[in-house]
Design an enzyme around this catalytic site. Structure first.
Site, PDB file in Angstrom:
ATOM      1  N   LYS A 169     -12.032   3.653   1.054  1.00  0.00           N
ATOM      2  CA  LYS A 169     -10.846   2.929   0.605  1.00  0.00           C
ATOM      3  C   LYS A 169     -11.329   1.712  -0.188  1.00  0.00           C
ATOM      4  O   LYS A 169     -11.342   0.590   0.295  1.00  0.00           O
ATOM      5  CB  LYS A 169      -9.998   2.518   1.816  1.00  0.00           C
ATOM      6  CG  LYS A 169      -8.640   1.961   1.472  1.00  0.00           C
ATOM      7  CD  LYS A 169      -7.827   1.713   2.738  1.00  0.00           C
ATOM      8  CE  LYS A 169      -6.471   1.141   2.421  1.00  0.00           C
ATOM      9  NZ  LYS A 169      -5.675   0.894   3.636  1.00  0.00           N
ATOM     10  N   GLU A 183       0.835  -1.203   0.000  1.00  0.00           N
ATOM     11  CA  GLU A 183       0.000   0.000   0.000  1.00  0.00           C
ATOM     12  C   GLU A 183       0.872   1.257   0.000  1.00  0.00           C
ATOM     13  O   GLU A 183       0.561   2.241  -0.673  1.00  0.00           O
ATOM     14  CB  GLU A 183      -0.904   0.019   1.226  1.00  0.00           C
ATOM     15  CG  GLU A 183      -1.958  -1.063   1.237  1.00  0.00           C
ATOM     16  CD  GLU A 183      -2.793  -1.008   2.494  1.00  0.00           C
ATOM     17  OE1 GLU A 183      -3.978  -0.654   2.388  1.00  0.00           O
ATOM     18  OE2 GLU A 183      -2.248  -1.314   3.592  1.00  0.00           O
TER      19      GLU A 183
END
Length: 119
Positions: A98, A21
Site C-alpha cells: 500500500k 481511501e
C-alpha cells in the site's frame, strides 16, 4: 515444493479505514508465491497440470478491485483464499503493498505478508 511467483500485480481498490481511501481509492500492488508440484506439468508439457498464472493474476486483480475492506490484512487473506481455490496450489505467500497509505511521515511502502496453506 516448487514455486510460481508473480510480482507487481497492480490494481486500484477502495480499501482503508478512512473515508478518503474509500471514496478516492488508491493503487495496491500484490506479490504472490504459489507453492505446488510442477513435475506432472513439466513431464507432459501440459498447462492443465499446473496453475495458470495468467488466470490467477486476473483473479487477484478482481479481488483488489472488489468489495472494499478496512484492512490490508483482510485483503491479503481474501487473495490467499482465492489462490488456494486452485486445485494444485498447496501454499501461497501473499504480499500486499500500500504505497500511498495515509501516513504523515515520509515512507516508501507499507506491506503485509501472509502465508497460507492447505495443511
Amino acid at each position: 515444493m516448487d514455486r510460481v511467483a508473480l510480482h507487481g500485480l497492480k490494481a486500484r481498490g477502495h480499501h482503508g479505514v478512512f473515508p478518503k481511501e474509500r471514496e478516492e481509492g488508491q493503487t495496491f500492488i500484490v506479490d504472490l508465491v504459489l507453492g505446488l508440484d510442477t513435475r506432472p506439468a513439466a513431464a507432459d508439457d501440459d498447462l492443465t497440470k499446473t496453475v495458470h498464472y495468467g488466470i490467477v493474476a486476473e483473479e487477484v486483480v478482481e479481488v483488489v478491485q472488489g468489495e472494499p475492506v478496512d484492512l490490508i490484512e483482510t485483503l491479503a487473506e481474501r487473495i490467499a483464499q482465492q489462490c488456494l481455490s486452485h486445485a494444485g496450489v498447496q501454499e501461497v505467500e501473499v504480499v500486499v503493498h500500500k504505497p500511498d497509505a495515509p501516513i504523515t511521515v515520509p515512507f516508501d511502502d507499507v506491506t503485509v505478508t501472509i502465508t497460507r496453506s492447505r495443511r
